[in-house]
Scaffold this motif. Sequence first.
Motif, PDB file in Angstrom:
ATOM      1  N   GLU A  22      -3.927  23.542  -3.213  1.00  0.00           N
ATOM      2  CA  GLU A  22      -2.918  22.895  -2.377  1.00  0.00           C
ATOM      3  C   GLU A  22      -1.748  23.816  -2.061  1.00  0.00           C
ATOM      4  OE1 GLU A  22      -1.858  18.797  -3.332  1.00  0.00           O
ATOM      5  OE2 GLU A  22      -3.699  18.655  -4.513  1.00  0.00           O
ATOM      6  N   GLU A  84      -6.148  12.383   1.943  1.00  0.00           N
ATOM      7  CA  GLU A  84      -5.012  12.108   1.067  1.00  0.00           C
ATOM      8  C   GLU A  84      -4.467  13.411   0.478  1.00  0.00           C
ATOM      9  OE1 GLU A  84      -8.123  10.801   0.328  1.00  0.00           O
ATOM     10  OE2 GLU A  84      -7.890   8.870   1.323  1.00  0.00           O
ATOM     11  N   GLN A  87      -2.750  15.338   3.207  1.00  0.00           N
ATOM     12  CA  GLN A  87      -1.433  14.765   3.479  1.00  0.00           C
ATOM     13  C   GLN A  87      -0.386  15.320   2.508  1.00  0.00           C
ATOM     14  OE1 GLN A  87      -0.627  12.649   6.170  1.00  0.00           O
ATOM     15  NE2 GLN A  87       1.391  13.344   5.524  1.00  0.00           N
ATOM     16  N   ARG A  88      -0.765  15.488   1.250  1.00  0.00           N
ATOM     17  CA  ARG A  88       0.157  16.092   0.269  1.00  0.00           C
ATOM     18  C   ARG A  88       0.508  17.522   0.674  1.00  0.00           C
ATOM     19  NH1 ARG A  88      -3.152  13.778  -4.050  1.00  0.00           N
ATOM     20  NH2 ARG A  88      -4.019  15.849  -4.424  1.00  0.00           N
ATOM     21  N   HIS A  90       0.398  18.802   3.716  1.00  0.00           N
ATOM     22  CA  HIS A  90       1.246  18.707   4.908  1.00  0.00           C
ATOM     23  C   HIS A  90       2.676  18.312   4.528  1.00  0.00           C
ATOM     24  CE1 HIS A  90       2.394  18.006   9.039  1.00  0.00           C
ATOM     25  NE2 HIS A  90       2.855  16.819   8.682  1.00  0.00           N
ATOM     26  N   ASP A  91       2.814  17.345   3.632  1.00  0.00           N
ATOM     27  CA  ASP A  91       4.142  16.912   3.177  1.00  0.00           C
ATOM     28  C   ASP A  91       4.892  18.068   2.511  1.00  0.00           C
ATOM     29  OD1 ASP A  91       3.561  14.379   4.144  1.00  0.00           O
ATOM     30  OD2 ASP A  91       3.176  13.511   2.161  1.00  0.00           O
ATOM     31  N   THR A  92       4.186  18.900   1.773  1.00  0.00           N
ATOM     32  CA  THR A  92       4.801  20.074   1.149  1.00  0.00           C
ATOM     33  C   THR A  92       5.340  21.020   2.207  1.00  0.00           C
ATOM     34  OG1 THR A  92       3.378  19.926  -0.800  1.00  0.00           O
ATOM     35  CG2 THR A  92       4.337  22.085  -0.331  1.00  0.00           C
ATOM     36  N   VAL A  94       6.174  20.350   5.322  1.00  0.00           N
ATOM     37  CA  VAL A  94       7.315  19.713   5.989  1.00  0.00           C
ATOM     38  C   VAL A  94       8.565  19.807   5.109  1.00  0.00           C
ATOM     39  CG1 VAL A  94       8.235  17.506   6.820  1.00  0.00           C
ATOM     40  CG2 VAL A  94       5.912  18.206   7.442  1.00  0.00           C
ATOM     41  N   ALA A  95       8.404  19.592   3.813  1.00  0.00           N
ATOM     42  CA  ALA A  95       9.551  19.690   2.894  1.00  0.00           C
ATOM     43  C   ALA A  95      10.114  21.111   2.889  1.00  0.00           C
ATOM     44  CB  ALA A  95       9.141  19.262   1.487  1.00  0.00           C
ATOM     45  N   ASP A  98      12.032  21.544   6.087  1.00  0.00           N
ATOM     46  CA  ASP A  98      13.292  20.798   5.980  1.00  0.00           C
ATOM     47  C   ASP A  98      14.306  21.574   5.148  1.00  0.00           C
ATOM     48  OD1 ASP A  98      12.344  18.702   7.531  1.00  0.00           O
ATOM     49  OD2 ASP A  98      11.906  17.395   5.819  1.00  0.00           O
TER      50      ASP A  98
END
Length: 107
Positions: A22, A84, A87-88, A90-92, A94-95, A98
């Motif tokens: 990941e 799923e 998505q984790r 991708h969220d990483t 994006v974070a 940010d």
Amino acid sequence: MVVVAMFSSCKDDKVPPDVLGEDRMAKFLKEAYLLEGFYAVETEFQYDTLHPEMIASYDSLLREQGLTREDFERSVEWYTHHPEVYQRVHDTVVAWFDRDLADFATQ
């Protein structure tokens, strides 16, 4: 019965050794998204066509990260079947963007 289904689902989401983990996948995708952003701003980049410069940039990114196209394609295939987990990842990414944006804004 539900417990068995949950357990087997978690086991299926374990990233196999021949797939980018990941964190490594997230690092690659962050750089790839930056490349795509650059081409979108600096050229008449269209997502339905890969230009030779873009292909060369992806190849360079793969080499920089010690990956082959096969490594990446195998990983994309696995993550496609495990949304799923993707998505984790991708969220990483994006974070991280940010955080980078917040750091830039405070400079």
